[in-house]
Design a protein around this motif. Structure first.
Motif, PDB file in Angstrom:
ATOM      1  N   HIS A   1      28.480 -38.504 -14.023  1.00 11.73           N
ATOM      2  CA  HIS A   1      28.477 -37.778 -12.753  1.00 11.73           C
ATOM      3  C   HIS A   1      28.924 -38.701 -11.625  1.00 11.73           C
ATOM      4  O   HIS A   1      28.250 -39.687 -11.307  1.00 11.73           O
ATOM      5  CB  HIS A   1      27.075 -37.233 -12.459  1.00 11.73           C
TER       6      HIS A   1
ATOM      7  N   ARG B   1      12.405 -29.449 -12.723  1.00 13.65           N
ATOM      8  CA  ARG B   1      13.260 -28.978 -11.633  1.00 13.65           C
ATOM      9  C   ARG B   1      13.495 -30.088 -10.608  1.00 13.65           C
ATOM     10  O   ARG B   1      14.552 -30.142  -9.954  1.00 13.65           O
ATOM     11  CB  ARG B   1      12.633 -27.747 -10.963  1.00 13.65           C
TER      12      ARG B   1
ATOM     13  N   PRO C   1      17.163 -34.463 -10.612  1.00 12.53           N
ATOM     14  CA  PRO C   1      18.466 -34.062 -10.057  1.00 12.53           C
ATOM     15  C   PRO C   1      19.570 -33.887 -11.090  1.00 12.53           C
ATOM     16  O   PRO C   1      20.647 -33.403 -10.750  1.00 12.53           O
ATOM     17  CB  PRO C   1      18.793 -35.205  -9.087  1.00 12.53           C
TER      18      PRO C   1
ATOM     19  N   TRP D   1      20.128 -31.756 -13.426  1.00 14.87           N
ATOM     20  CA  TRP D   1      20.628 -30.404 -13.667  1.00 14.87           C
ATOM     21  C   TRP D   1      21.581 -29.936 -12.577  1.00 14.87           C
ATOM     22  O   TRP D   1      22.475 -29.123 -12.822  1.00 14.87           O
ATOM     23  CB  TRP D   1      19.474 -29.409 -13.840  1.00 14.87           C
ATOM     24  N   GLN D   2      21.415 -30.475 -11.358  1.00  9.80           N
ATOM     25  CA  GLN D   2      22.296 -30.086 -10.256  1.00  9.80           C
ATOM     26  C   GLN D   2      23.687 -30.699 -10.403  1.00  9.80           C
ATOM     27  O   GLN D   2      24.627 -30.269  -9.740  1.00  9.80           O
ATOM     28  CB  GLN D   2      21.666 -30.507  -8.926  1.00  9.80           C
ATOM     29  N   ALA D   3      23.825 -31.701 -11.266  1.00 11.03           N
ATOM     30  CA  ALA D   3      25.119 -32.346 -11.475  1.00 11.03           C
ATOM     31  C   ALA D   3      25.952 -31.637 -12.536  1.00 11.03           C
ATOM     32  O   ALA D   3      27.087 -32.016 -12.774  1.00 11.03           O
ATOM     33  CB  ALA D   3      24.899 -33.809 -11.890  1.00 11.03           C
TER      34      ALA D   3
ATOM     35  N   GLY E   1      27.050 -28.460 -12.668  1.00 10.81           N
ATOM     36  CA  GLY E   1      27.960 -27.404 -12.254  1.00 10.81           C
ATOM     37  C   GLY E   1      29.408 -27.835 -12.208  1.00 10.81           C
ATOM     38  O   GLY E   1      30.305 -27.006 -12.115  1.00 10.81           O
ATOM     39  N   GLU E   2      29.649 -29.127 -12.271  1.00  2.77           N
ATOM     40  CA  GLU E   2      31.006 -29.645 -12.156  1.00  2.77           C
ATOM     41  C   GLU E   2      31.657 -29.864 -13.515  1.00  2.77           C
ATOM     42  O   GLU E   2      32.693 -30.498 -13.633  1.00  2.77           O
ATOM     43  CB  GLU E   2      30.990 -30.967 -11.372  1.00  2.77           C
TER      44      GLU E   2
ATOM     45  N   ALA F   1      23.125 -25.547 -17.113  1.00  3.42           N
ATOM     46  CA  ALA F   1      21.737 -25.354 -16.696  1.00  3.42           C
ATOM     47  C   ALA F   1      21.440 -23.866 -16.556  1.00  3.42           C
ATOM     48  O   ALA F   1      22.333 -23.064 -16.250  1.00  3.42           O
ATOM     49  CB  ALA F   1      21.479 -26.061 -15.364  1.00  3.42           C
TER      50      ALA F   1
ATOM     51  N   ASP G   1      17.931 -21.062 -15.362  1.00  2.71           N
ATOM     52  CA  ASP G   1      16.536 -20.958 -14.933  1.00  2.71           C
ATOM     53  C   ASP G   1      16.012 -19.538 -15.019  1.00  2.71           C
ATOM     54  O   ASP G   1      15.023 -19.181 -14.368  1.00  2.71           O
ATOM     55  CB  ASP G   1      16.341 -21.525 -13.523  1.00  2.71           C
TER      56      ASP G   1
ATOM     57  N   VAL H   1      13.895 -26.469 -15.554  1.00  2.00           N
ATOM     58  CA  VAL H   1      15.235 -25.880 -15.649  1.00  2.00           C
ATOM     59  C   VAL H   1      15.718 -26.078 -17.079  1.00  2.00           C
ATOM     60  O   VAL H   1      15.584 -27.174 -17.641  1.00  2.00           O
ATOM     61  CB  VAL H   1      16.220 -26.540 -14.659  1.00  2.00           C
TER      62      VAL H   1
END
Length: 213
Positions: free
Chosen positions: A32, A61, A64, A66-68, A70-71, A117, A119, A161
């Motif tokens: 990432h 949750r 961090p 899981w937030q990476a 989406g790319e 990811a 939820d 998540v």
């Protein structure tokens, strides 16, 4: 990339899947923005989903990672099985020519894929239920998700998540003395067996398997 001499490569899908089932805690590495995000996650393998199977697990949750995802970040989940130190004193050849050094034997599986990811509560509940059933199966009185109050389970589900990794490629490495003469391999089996620990006996069995014709 993994350094993988041909004589250490393991490609049998059933063998790879068996190690993942026996040692489900993976070191999960996600690339990432020029960094490597490393987490330790127990995964379940759904071998029937996708061309090479799908790994499923979950993270907090608050994590961090899981937030990476989406790319379209690439990732690898590393499952480590039996492993053991190998002493050169176990090689009969050492007594003849002395050309022997210590090494480390191990069996490992790498699962490469692009993680996703999720939820959705229904999917998360199904996931934690499956995880619980697998890992509680050996208990005399297996704990079940329904044993906890419903509102407590709901709060726990909101705190995680789900992670899903459709496997694109498997890499199996069984470094179990295949590069040694048969007599030396038999010496390794004897040396490990004499130690008597669970880890040593597991590795002795793998060396023995690869020594058979």
């Amino acid at each position: 990339m993994t350094y993988l001499p041909p004589h250490f490569e393991e490609t049998d899908a059933a063998t790879l899947h068996a190690l993942v089932g026996a040692y489900p805690l993976a070191t999960w590495v996600v690339s990432h923005q020029g960094e490597l995000l490393v987490n330790h996650i127990p995964f379940l393998l759904d071998a029937q989903r996708g061309e090479h199977g799908t790994l499923v697990g979950h993270v907090a949750r608050a994590n961090p990672v899981w937030q990476a995802l989406g790319e379209g970040a690439s990732s690898v989940a590393v499952f480590t099985g039996a492993q053991a130190y190998v002493s050169p004193s176990w090689y009969p050849g050492k007594l003849v020519h002395g050309k022997a050094v210590p090494t480390w034997n191990y069996a490992t599986v790498h699962a490469h894929g692009v993680p996703q990811a999720f939820d959705d509560r229904v999917r998360l509940l199904d996931l934690v239920t499956r995880l619980t059933q697998v890992h509680e199966a050996s208990q005399a009185q297996p704990w079940q998700v329904l044993d906890a109050p419903a509102d407590y389970i709901d709060s726990m589900l909101k705190a995680i998540v789900g992670i899903e990794i459709p496997v694109q490629r498997w890499v199996g490495k069984w470094k179990v003395s295949q590069n040694r003469p048969v007599a030396d391999r038999q010496g390794v089996v004897a040396g490990l067996s004499a130690q008597g620990t669970a880890a040593a006996l597991q590795m002795a069995a793998l060396v023995q398997q690869k020594t058979r014709p």
